[in-house]
Design a protein around this motif. Sequence first.
Motif, PDB file in Angstrom:
ATOM      1  N   LYS A 222     -51.841  52.097  78.197  1.00  0.00           N
ATOM      2  CA  LYS A 222     -50.464  51.603  78.187  1.00  0.00           C
ATOM      3  C   LYS A 222     -49.691  52.383  77.147  1.00  0.00           C
ATOM      4  N   PRO A 223     -48.538  52.940  77.483  1.00  0.00           N
ATOM      5  CA  PRO A 223     -47.766  53.702  76.496  1.00  0.00           C
ATOM      6  C   PRO A 223     -47.450  52.856  75.251  1.00  0.00           C
ATOM      7  N   LYS A 224     -47.619  53.455  74.088  1.00  0.00           N
ATOM      8  CA  LYS A 224     -47.319  52.746  72.851  1.00  0.00           C
ATOM      9  C   LYS A 224     -45.837  52.380  72.799  1.00  0.00           C
ATOM     10  N   GLY A 225     -45.537  51.174  72.382  1.00  0.00           N
ATOM     11  CA  GLY A 225     -44.168  50.722  72.251  1.00  0.00           C
ATOM     12  C   GLY A 225     -43.549  50.247  73.539  1.00  0.00           C
ATOM     13  N   SER A 226     -44.284  50.361  74.659  1.00  0.00           N
ATOM     14  CA  SER A 226     -43.729  49.953  75.948  1.00  0.00           C
ATOM     15  C   SER A 226     -43.681  48.436  76.037  1.00  0.00           C
ATOM     16  N   THR A 227     -42.553  47.927  76.522  1.00  0.00           N
ATOM     17  CA  THR A 227     -42.403  46.481  76.734  1.00  0.00           C
ATOM     18  C   THR A 227     -42.247  46.139  78.201  1.00  0.00           C
ATOM     19  N   THR A 228     -42.306  47.151  79.029  1.00  0.00           N
ATOM     20  CA  THR A 228     -42.078  46.944  80.474  1.00  0.00           C
ATOM     21  C   THR A 228     -43.348  47.171  81.285  1.00  0.00           C
ATOM     22  N   GLY A 229     -44.463  47.214  80.630  1.00  0.00           N
ATOM     23  CA  GLY A 229     -45.709  47.432  81.371  1.00  0.00           C
ATOM     24  C   GLY A 229     -46.054  48.903  81.423  1.00  0.00           C
ATOM     25  N   GLY A 230     -46.299  49.412  82.603  1.00  0.00           N
ATOM     26  CA  GLY A 230     -46.648  50.812  82.761  1.00  0.00           C
ATOM     27  C   GLY A 230     -48.123  51.087  82.547  1.00  0.00           C
ATOM     28  N   SER A 231     -48.966  50.035  82.593  1.00  0.00           N
ATOM     29  CA  SER A 231     -50.397  50.233  82.413  1.00  0.00           C
ATOM     30  C   SER A 231     -50.985  50.975  83.591  1.00  0.00           C
ATOM     31  N   SER A 232     -52.016  51.787  83.310  1.00  0.00           N
ATOM     32  CA  SER A 232     -52.693  52.524  84.381  1.00  0.00           C
ATOM     33  C   SER A 232     -54.184  52.609  84.072  1.00  0.00           C
ATOM     34  N   ARG A 233     -54.946  52.695  85.133  1.00  0.00           N
ATOM     35  CA  ARG A 233     -56.399  52.819  84.998  1.00  0.00           C
ATOM     36  C   ARG A 233     -56.754  54.282  85.138  1.00  0.00           C
ATOM     37  N   LYS A 234     -57.457  54.848  84.125  1.00  0.00           N
ATOM     38  CA  LYS A 234     -57.702  56.289  84.121  1.00  0.00           C
ATOM     39  C   LYS A 234     -59.181  56.564  83.904  1.00  0.00           C
ATOM     40  N   VAL A 282     -52.022  53.018  74.124  1.00  0.00           N
ATOM     41  CA  VAL A 282     -52.912  51.938  73.675  1.00  0.00           C
ATOM     42  C   VAL A 282     -54.002  51.779  74.721  1.00  0.00           C
ATOM     43  N   GLU A 283     -55.258  51.729  74.258  1.00  0.00           N
ATOM     44  CA  GLU A 283     -56.394  51.687  75.181  1.00  0.00           C
ATOM     45  C   GLU A 283     -56.987  50.274  75.216  1.00  0.00           C
ATOM     46  N   SER A 284     -57.514  49.909  76.372  1.00  0.00           N
ATOM     47  CA  SER A 284     -58.219  48.629  76.521  1.00  0.00           C
ATOM     48  C   SER A 284     -59.170  48.727  77.699  1.00  0.00           C
ATOM     49  N   ASN A 285     -60.077  47.773  77.780  1.00  0.00           N
ATOM     50  CA  ASN A 285     -61.033  47.705  78.895  1.00  0.00           C
ATOM     51  C   ASN A 285     -61.815  49.001  79.068  1.00  0.00           C
TER      52      ASN A 285
END
Length: 350
Positions: A222-234, A282-285
């Motif tokens: 997820k882009p740092k500072g993003s408040t609109t989502g934009g998460s992607s699985r890479k 920002v990384e997760s999962n």
Amino acid sequence: MSQSIRYQVFVSSTFTDLKEERAEVLQAIWELDCIPTGMEAFVASNEAQWDVIKKVIDECDYYVLIIGGRYGSVTADGISYTEKEYNYAKSLGIPVLGFVHGNPENIPLSKTEKEEPGRLRLSAFRTRVMDEHPVRMWTNYQELGGQASRSISRAIKVNPRPGWIRNIGPSNLDLLEQINAITKENSALKAKISVEKNYPINLDDLENGYDKVTIEGFVTLKPKGSTTGGSSRKKWKAIASWDDIFRDVGPLLMNESTQELIEKAIVRYIGWSQDVDHKTHVESNHVITPECYAAIIVQFRALGLIDKGIRKRAVSDKASYWALTSKGENYLIGLLARKKGTEPTVEESA
């Protein structure tokens, strides 16, 4: 140095009518520093009752017989348990100390045989014992206790038996357990040697040490500072040596570890990946692929560094556990042990 011998004494009688008498005799035996035993010591068992009784008598040094006003429960042999115990003790050559009520006509009716067949059996048994052994007569439980104490003391002096001696070293049971453990270990080593002799792969042909392996996995970004989502699985890839991976995974396996913890250790190599911009996202999962995990486990097993965990766990624990082999532990020590002259880290020098 002399050792104190403790004698085991079996007390045989009918039970419900002679509770006070038995208690007095048992107390006298304890006061002589002997070990009393009898039906009070019997516990629930899946063995036949008579088999249990025989085992107890087998271990005794002296046999005390108390006869009151009842013959007792009759076995399938047509005789009472008390008489059957008496016969068995005699067959083993155990010294018999008999105590017969001196005034059977004064015994309360509630403590005597109600039926004629029982009274006849009791009379015959009483007469037989008095013919076969010197006996002492008693009329109350206090008197019986003193007679039992004196008779047992004399029997110990004139007819000493093996008795029990306190073991101040390893017991026979401990030694048997040690032998059993050594035998199992020996069998396991033989099996291992047999497997290694027939191992189909030449270990020299396997990747190991500094050889490189590709680690693959997935991460949510997820882009740092993003408040609109934009998460992607890479998908990400990183390259490490087998020794790099073993340095991270090995310490977990010193006390056995689960697949979940091993995967968490391996997934840290995402930090080496060129596929992820760690500064902007920002990384997760974080996960590694099942194929990657399986390949690493298979390789370490093929190299003889790890094996399946063997510690006992709850039935509800369904996790897969892995542990270091002796070879793996030695190899890990060689990788991680600090040698003289090693430069301290920043943290150590601070």
